[in-house]
Design a protein around this motif. Structure first.
Motif, mmCIF file in Angstrom:
data_model
loop_
_atom_site.group_PDB
_atom_site.id
_atom_site.type_symbol
_atom_site.label_atom_id
_atom_site.label_comp_id
_atom_site.label_asym_id
_atom_site.label_seq_id
_atom_site.Cartn_x
_atom_site.Cartn_y
_atom_site.Cartn_z
ATOM 1 N N ASN A 135 12.169 6.412 -4.690
ATOM 2 C CA ASN A 135 11.776 5.074 -4.224
ATOM 3 C C ASN A 135 10.926 5.191 -2.977
ATOM 4 O O ASN A 135 11.402 5.565 -1.923
ATOM 5 N N ALA A 136 9.610 4.895 -3.075
ATOM 6 C CA ALA A 136 8.688 5.147 -1.977
ATOM 7 C C ALA A 136 8.808 4.108 -0.874
ATOM 8 O O ALA A 136 8.496 4.398 0.262
ATOM 9 N N GLY A 137 9.219 2.870 -1.184
ATOM 10 C CA GLY A 137 9.296 1.846 -0.156
ATOM 11 C C GLY A 137 7.930 1.234 0.107
ATOM 12 O O GLY A 137 7.252 0.782 -0.808
ATOM 13 N N VAL A 138 7.513 1.236 1.391
ATOM 14 C CA VAL A 138 6.212 0.692 1.781
ATOM 15 C C VAL A 138 5.294 1.870 2.109
ATOM 16 O O VAL A 138 5.630 2.679 2.975
ATOM 17 N N THR A 139 4.164 1.940 1.414
ATOM 18 C CA THR A 139 3.236 3.054 1.585
ATOM 19 C C THR A 139 1.937 2.552 2.183
ATOM 20 O O THR A 139 1.302 1.644 1.636
ATOM 21 N N GLN A 140 1.549 3.148 3.292
ATOM 22 C CA GLN A 140 0.287 2.792 3.954
ATOM 23 C C GLN A 140 -0.657 3.979 3.911
ATOM 24 O O GLN A 140 -0.253 5.118 4.109
ATOM 25 N N THR A 141 -1.918 3.677 3.670
ATOM 26 C CA THR A 141 -2.962 4.694 3.782
ATOM 27 C C THR A 141 -4.199 4.089 4.414
ATOM 28 O O THR A 141 -4.483 2.897 4.230
ATOM 29 N N PRO A 142 -4.961 4.867 5.209
ATOM 30 C CA PRO A 142 -4.663 6.240 5.633
ATOM 31 C C PRO A 142 -3.676 6.254 6.793
ATOM 32 O O PRO A 142 -3.299 5.209 7.306
ATOM 33 N N LYS A 143 -3.287 7.441 7.229
ATOM 34 C CA LYS A 143 -2.414 7.567 8.398
ATOM 35 C C LYS A 143 -3.216 7.535 9.689
ATOM 36 O O LYS A 143 -2.741 7.073 10.716
ATOM 37 N N THR A 166 -10.868 -0.879 4.950
ATOM 38 C CA THR A 166 -9.673 -1.514 4.417
ATOM 39 C C THR A 166 -8.481 -0.592 4.595
ATOM 40 O O THR A 166 -8.544 0.576 4.209
ATOM 41 N N LEU A 167 -7.442 -1.129 5.197
ATOM 42 C CA LEU A 167 -6.167 -0.420 5.269
ATOM 43 C C LEU A 167 -5.347 -0.833 4.051
ATOM 44 O O LEU A 167 -5.156 -2.023 3.791
ATOM 45 N N GLN A 168 -4.860 0.177 3.342
ATOM 46 C CA GLN A 168 -4.123 -0.107 2.117
ATOM 47 C C GLN A 168 -2.625 -0.179 2.384
ATOM 48 O O GLN A 168 -2.099 0.531 3.234
ATOM 49 N N CYS A 169 -1.960 -1.048 1.648
ATOM 50 C CA CYS A 169 -0.515 -1.180 1.738
ATOM 51 C C CYS A 169 0.036 -1.504 0.362
ATOM 52 O O CYS A 169 -0.452 -2.449 -0.292
ATOM 53 N N ALA A 170 1.049 -0.775 -0.057
ATOM 54 C CA ALA A 170 1.697 -1.033 -1.337
ATOM 55 C C ALA A 170 3.199 -0.881 -1.159
ATOM 56 O O ALA A 170 3.667 -0.019 -0.422
ATOM 57 N N SER A 225 -3.441 -10.185 -4.355
ATOM 58 C CA SER A 225 -3.679 -10.453 -5.778
ATOM 59 C C SER A 225 -2.487 -10.027 -6.625
ATOM 60 O O SER A 225 -2.321 -10.533 -7.746
ATOM 61 N N THR A 226 -1.661 -9.121 -6.130
ATOM 62 C CA THR A 226 -0.466 -8.687 -6.849
ATOM 63 C C THR A 226 0.724 -8.707 -5.896
ATOM 64 O O THR A 226 0.551 -8.715 -4.671
ATOM 65 N N THR A 227 1.910 -8.672 -6.444
ATOM 66 C CA THR A 227 3.111 -8.611 -5.602
ATOM 67 C C THR A 227 3.153 -7.313 -4.805
ATOM 68 O O THR A 227 3.623 -7.284 -3.670
ATOM 69 N N GLU A 228 2.617 -6.227 -5.391
ATOM 70 C CA GLU A 228 2.795 -4.907 -4.796
ATOM 71 C C GLU A 228 1.833 -4.606 -3.651
ATOM 72 O O GLU A 228 2.160 -3.850 -2.751
ATOM 73 N N ASP A 229 0.635 -5.160 -3.670
ATOM 74 C CA ASP A 229 -0.423 -4.722 -2.761
ATOM 75 C C ASP A 229 -0.842 -5.795 -1.761
ATOM 76 O O ASP A 229 -0.959 -6.974 -2.121
ATOM 77 N N PHE A 264 0.941 -1.617 11.261
ATOM 78 C CA PHE A 264 2.100 -1.488 10.383
ATOM 79 C C PHE A 264 2.052 -2.563 9.308
ATOM 80 O O PHE A 264 1.869 -3.748 9.608
ATOM 81 N N CYS A 265 2.285 -2.123 8.090
ATOM 82 C CA CYS A 265 2.511 -3.037 6.985
ATOM 83 C C CYS A 265 4.015 -3.133 6.770
ATOM 84 O O CYS A 265 4.746 -2.153 6.989
ATOM 85 N N ALA A 266 4.489 -4.305 6.340
ATOM 86 C CA ALA A 266 5.916 -4.481 6.138
ATOM 87 C C ALA A 266 6.155 -5.411 4.960
ATOM 88 O O ALA A 266 5.279 -6.209 4.591
ATOM 89 N N SER A 267 7.328 -5.318 4.389
ATOM 90 C CA SER A 267 7.689 -6.223 3.306
ATOM 91 C C SER A 267 9.167 -6.568 3.412
ATOM 92 O O SER A 267 9.940 -5.866 4.086
ATOM 93 N N ARG A 268 9.559 -7.656 2.759
ATOM 94 C CA ARG A 268 10.976 -8.026 2.728
ATOM 95 C C ARG A 268 11.245 -8.968 1.569
ATOM 96 O O ARG A 268 10.332 -9.555 0.992
ATOM 97 N N ARG A 269 12.508 -9.107 1.272
ATOM 98 C CA ARG A 269 12.945 -10.046 0.246
ATOM 99 C C ARG A 269 12.940 -11.470 0.786
ATOM 100 O O ARG A 269 12.980 -11.688 2.005
ATOM 101 N N GLN A 270 12.928 -12.412 -0.118
ATOM 102 C CA GLN A 270 12.858 -13.819 0.261
ATOM 103 C C GLN A 270 14.261 -14.396 0.471
ATOM 104 O O GLN A 270 14.645 -15.385 -0.141
#
Lengths: 113, 116
Positions: free
Chosen positions: A1-9, A20-24, A69-73, A90-96
């Motif tokens: 389970n990767a969790g929250v992945t950011q690129t680049p470092k 563009t900073l990516q977050c998934a 555009s998607t739940t993941e990104d 920092f990118c972050a995510s959480r449940r509703q």
């Protein structure tokens, strides 16, 4: 389970460049957000999203664009980089649900020269 | 406006001792949540503990406990039996209004150093 992945470092940009900073996230979290961390100032909210197709501004949104555009990104776009945007992002995510904490990515250190 | 204040830029504690990190907050929202995060030197943000404004009891998670005093608007983090690995920055944060927002307000942090 990767969790929250950011690129680049790490990233170095010249003033005026765009990027563009990516977050998934793979946790099916409804909410995603971007924060920046500057020395002595804690973390400040840039933009956030409560679901696909829905975004809103945070405390420091100027100079940044987001889309969901998607739940993941949840990418963060710097339109025309400025030295004032040198920071750790920092990118972050959480449940509703009320008690849900933010799960953070490992951060992107951006330097604008 | 919502605000989080952490007045201790740095704290020192000896290994195995307890330490309290202060956090005061300001909000007009009747319902809110308070969070503590740890940021080691490696940079990641690690969630430690949560306290809801209507929780009847102070939150506890292992060696972490929260001394929540609602009338004083304080939510101090207590770390018992400190370990060398507890050396890090600690951030207090608040989410107000309702759960339907991601507006987490952070304090400026406290750097904790644990010495042998």
């Amino acid at each position: 389970n990767a969790g929250v992945t950011q690129t680049p470092k790490f990233q170095v940009l010249k003033t005026g460049q765009s990027m563009t900073l990516q977050c998934a996230q793979d946790m099916n979290h409804e909410y995603m957000s971007w924060y920046r961390q500057d020395p002595g100032m804690g973390l400040r909210l840039i933009h956030y999203s409560v679901g696909a197709g829905i975004t809103d501004q945070g405390e420091v949104p100027n100079g940044y664009n987001v889309s969901r555009s998607t739940t993941e990104d949840f990418p963060l776009r710097l339109l025309s980089a400025a030295p004032s945007q040198t920071s750790v992002y920092f990118c972050a995510s959480r449940r509703q649900i009320e008690r849900s904490p933010l799960h953070f990515g490992n951060g992107t250190r951006l330097t604008v020269t | 406006a919502q605000k989080i204040t952490q007045t201790q830029p740095g704290m020192f504690v000896q290994e195995k001792e307890a330490v309290t990190l202060d956090c005061t907050y300001d909000t007009s929202d009747p319902s809110y949540g308070l969070f503590w995060y740890k940021q080691p030197s490696s940079g990641e943000m690690i969630f430690l503990i949560y306290q809801g404004s209507y929780d009847q009891q102070n939150a506890t998670e292992g060696r972490y406990s929260l001394n929540f005093q609602k009338a004083r608007k304080s939510a101090n983090l207590v770390i018992s039996a400190s370990q060398l690995g507890d050396s890090a920055m600690y951030f207090c944060a608040m989410r107000g209004d309702s759960y339907n927002t991601d507006k987490l307000i952070f304090g400026t942090g406290t750097r904790l150093q644990v010495f042998p």
